[in-house]
Design an enzyme around this catalytic site. Structure first.
Site, PDB file in Angstrom:
ATOM      1  N   ASP A   5       5.270  -1.811   9.756  1.00  0.00           N
ATOM      2  CA  ASP A   5       5.088  -0.496   9.152  1.00  0.00           C
ATOM      3  C   ASP A   5       6.292   0.371   9.469  1.00  0.00           C
ATOM      4  O   ASP A   5       7.235  -0.087  10.120  1.00  0.00           O
ATOM      5  CB  ASP A   5       3.776   0.159   9.637  1.00  0.00           C
ATOM      6  CG  ASP A   5       3.148   0.998   8.534  1.00  0.00           C
ATOM      7  OD1 ASP A   5       3.822   1.928   8.055  1.00  0.00           O
ATOM      8  OD2 ASP A   5       2.009   0.718   8.138  1.00  0.00           O
TER       9      ASP A   5
ATOM     10  N   HIS B 136       6.221   1.426   3.488  1.00  0.00           N
ATOM     11  CA  HIS B 136       5.891   1.261   4.908  1.00  0.00           C
ATOM     12  C   HIS B 136       6.919   0.312   5.545  1.00  0.00           C
ATOM     13  O   HIS B 136       6.560  -0.591   6.305  1.00  0.00           O
ATOM     14  CB  HIS B 136       4.464   0.706   5.080  1.00  0.00           C
ATOM     15  CG  HIS B 136       3.393   1.702   4.747  1.00  0.00           C
ATOM     16  ND1 HIS B 136       3.010   2.699   5.613  1.00  0.00           N
ATOM     17  CD2 HIS B 136       2.642   1.877   3.631  1.00  0.00           C
ATOM     18  CE1 HIS B 136       2.041   3.432   5.046  1.00  0.00           C
ATOM     19  NE2 HIS B 136       1.813   2.953   3.840  1.00  0.00           N
TER      20      HIS B 136
ATOM     21  N   GLU C 116       1.038   2.805  -0.970  1.00  0.00           N
ATOM     22  CA  GLU C 116       1.720   4.039  -0.563  1.00  0.00           C
ATOM     23  C   GLU C 116       3.246   3.882  -0.548  1.00  0.00           C
ATOM     24  O   GLU C 116       3.900   4.216   0.429  1.00  0.00           O
ATOM     25  CB  GLU C 116       1.223   4.471   0.828  1.00  0.00           C
ATOM     26  CG  GLU C 116      -0.265   4.781   0.816  1.00  0.00           C
ATOM     27  CD  GLU C 116      -0.803   5.235   2.174  1.00  0.00           C
ATOM     28  OE1 GLU C 116      -1.716   6.064   2.189  1.00  0.00           O
ATOM     29  OE2 GLU C 116      -0.313   4.741   3.226  1.00  0.00           O
TER      30      GLU C 116
END
Ligand SMILES: [Zn+2]
Length: 548
Positions: A207, A278, A342
């Protein structure tokens, strides 16, 4: 004659005569089996009990002997050949596949014998787990139980059980990227998952805030990406704590050990490598694979990072494939999770390379560029016999042909994917986010927000009623996610995960029509004594948990 007498003596010793009693109330089994029929009497496990393994069942017999050894202090002898009195028989019978599937089992307990039958090794394993749950909860102890109380008599009630899971994917996610958890803890988690017949542990290995998997070809991923200068402060996440975090990562050797440990418990470790978003920890190590060229540092705050992988750059795509190649070498999982969630596409809009790719490939927008990238990754994984799975954002630019979707922003993405013929794992924020609070008000630890009490997890139905019948087969199962922005320590993971994972296990295993929350709570109360024996720091069953 002498031989017969000897045998008889052995039988008398190994099978103490149990006092006759009425069929007792059903044992506290979690998840609840498909069919349980209580019988009279009980079976006593002793050091003289022999495990008789039929063809192909020896590995599972040894596994069961290992599991029983620590609490009882005796290791049962594993033998082949004819079943005898006072034994536990494990039989692999492929012809049971049509009736029990690959994970189902039949368990028969009589005063003379325990019989576990299944079509595959996984079924024998789960039959063994259920047999252990018929014994006193001390059988789950991580240390030797001294025979000081009545409970330490290893007695299982007589019963006939036929059982198989409702879904093939019964998962948890652990996020060692935000906070790292050592292999020893993952082993403990795998042990406890196996007690619940959960069979998939997704490891969120990368991440913005940390890269936790050593990749031989790109050593800087862990040399640089596994260490962040500081973390958000506890209870004050807008400020940094000033303390370097790391370097923390798993070596290939540790992963191989974990994979083997998981496999012995019929759990698949599903690796997740976040691509293209990420991705900041990777870009801190290799900024040339971003759109702007960097430089970047490993992110020190939670939240989403605008700088992501540049799919306009062939070298960046080769970088991602190389990483996935080493991941495939380490993890035998059929599914490889590429994240995909995301990923802000703003940088792609400004990037000449990304815009050139858009034009050359005839793509309409940046969402389609992500789909184009996923397609490259999917083809690469397919060349290694693997399947791509990603979060539901991978739907946005159109799904690639073989993609499986993990639906987290509600179930709608899952419905759309299943309707289009794609496999789906349901993991919505409404029911499956185990980093959300379990109770409202003061007294709960700091967390990311949200409110998912035990009853909400239990009420989850992975197959949406609006999904047409022929498409329902695409729902592979359900998964509870333990994201760890606000979870620092193993005992905190346990607090957030349990007993909600026990509720999820029942959601994913037990037929929907057999579920009943009151009944679950009664069984869970007894089941928590097993968790006590394993030293699990679960959230206690208080008034909140008992609320219907
Ligand atoms: Zn770019």
């Amino acid at each position: 004659m002498l031989r017969t007498l000897l045998l008889l003596t052995v039988c008398l010793v190994s099978v103490p005569v149990a006092p006759l009693r009425a069929a007792s109330s059903p044992p506290a089994l979690v998840p609840k089996p498909v069919r349980v029929e209580m019988k009279h009497g009980s079976f006593v496990l002793s050091e003289k009990t022999v495990l008789v393994a039929g063809a192909g069942a020896r590995g599972e017999a040894r596994q069961l002997a290992d599991a029983l050894k620590t609490p009882t202090g005796f290791r049962l002898r594993v033998a082949s050949g004819r079943p005898r009195a006072g034994c536990i028989v494990l039989t692999l019978d492929r012809s049971l596949a049509s009736r029990l599937g690959t994970e189902g089992y039949q368990l028969s307990v009589t005063p003379e014998r325990v019989s576990i039958r299944a079509a595959e090794a996984a079924g024998l394993f789960y039959g063994g787990v259920t047999f252990r749950h018929l014994l006193p909860p001390e059988i789950c102890s991580t240390s030797r139980v001294m025979p000081i109380s009545g409970a330490a008599t290893w007695r299982a009630p007589c019963v006939e059980i036929e059982d198989q899971p409702r879904f093939p994917w019964r998962g948890l996610l652990l996020d060692p990227a935000r906070h790292f958890f050592p292999p020893e803890f993952i082993k403990k988690l795998l042990d406890v998952m196996a007690l619940h017949k959960l069979n998939a542990l997704q490891l969120h290995l990368t991440d913005d805030q940390g890269w936790r998997l050593e990749i031989r070809k790109y050593p800087r991923l862990t040399q640089i990406g596994s260490l962040r200068p500081e973390s958000p402060k506890r209870r004050d996440p807008a400020h940094g704590d000033g303390t370097p975090y790391g370097p923390f990562f798993y070596s290939p050797k540790q992963i191989r050990e974990l994979v083997a440990y998981a496999a012995a418990r019929h759990v698949t470790l599903v690796p997740e490598i976040e691509i293209p978003g990420h991705f900041r920890a990777a870009l801190a190590a290799y900024p040339e694979f971003s759109c702007t060229g960097g430089p970047f540092a490993v992110r020190t705050r939670w939240g989403i990072e605008p700088d992501i992988l540049c799919p306009g750059n062939d070298a960046a795509i080769a970088f991602a494939k190389d990483i996935l190649g080493e991941v495939c070498e380490l993890f035998p999982s059929r599914f490889i999770h590429i994240g995909g969630d995301e990923a802000p596409r703003d940088r792609w809009k400004q990037c000449p390379k990304c815009q050139a790719r858009l034009k050359a490939e005839g793509l309409k927008n940046e969402a389609q560029l992500q789909t184009w990238l996923n397609h490259r990754l999917e083809e690469y994984l397919a060349s290694k016999g693997r399947r791509l799975i990603g979060w539901d954002e991978i739907l946005e630019g159109g799904l690639t042909p073989g993609a499986t979707v993990m639906s987290w922003r509600g179930v709608e993405g899952g419905i759309a994917a299943a309707a289009a013929g794609h496999d789906v794992v349901m993991s919505p924020t409404t029911h499956c986010y185990f980093d959300y609070a379990q109770a409202q008000g003061a007294g709960e630890p700091e967390c990311i927000g949200g409110f998912i009490p035990l009853r909400t997890v239990y009420a989850f139905e992975p197959v949406p009623p609006t999904l047409p019948e022929p498409k329902r087969k695409h729902i592979l199962g359900a998964q509870g996610n333990v994201w760890t922005e606000f979870i620092w320590l193993p005992q905190e993971v346990e607090y957030f995960a349990f007993p909600r994972a026990a509720a999820l296990a029942e959601v994913a295993w037990t037929p929907a029509e057999s579920k009943n929350y009151d009944d679950f709570l009664t069984r869970l109360e007894a089941h928590c004594r097993r968790l006590d024996q394993r030293g699990v720091n679960y959230r206690r069953l208080d008034a909140e948990a008992r609320q219907r």
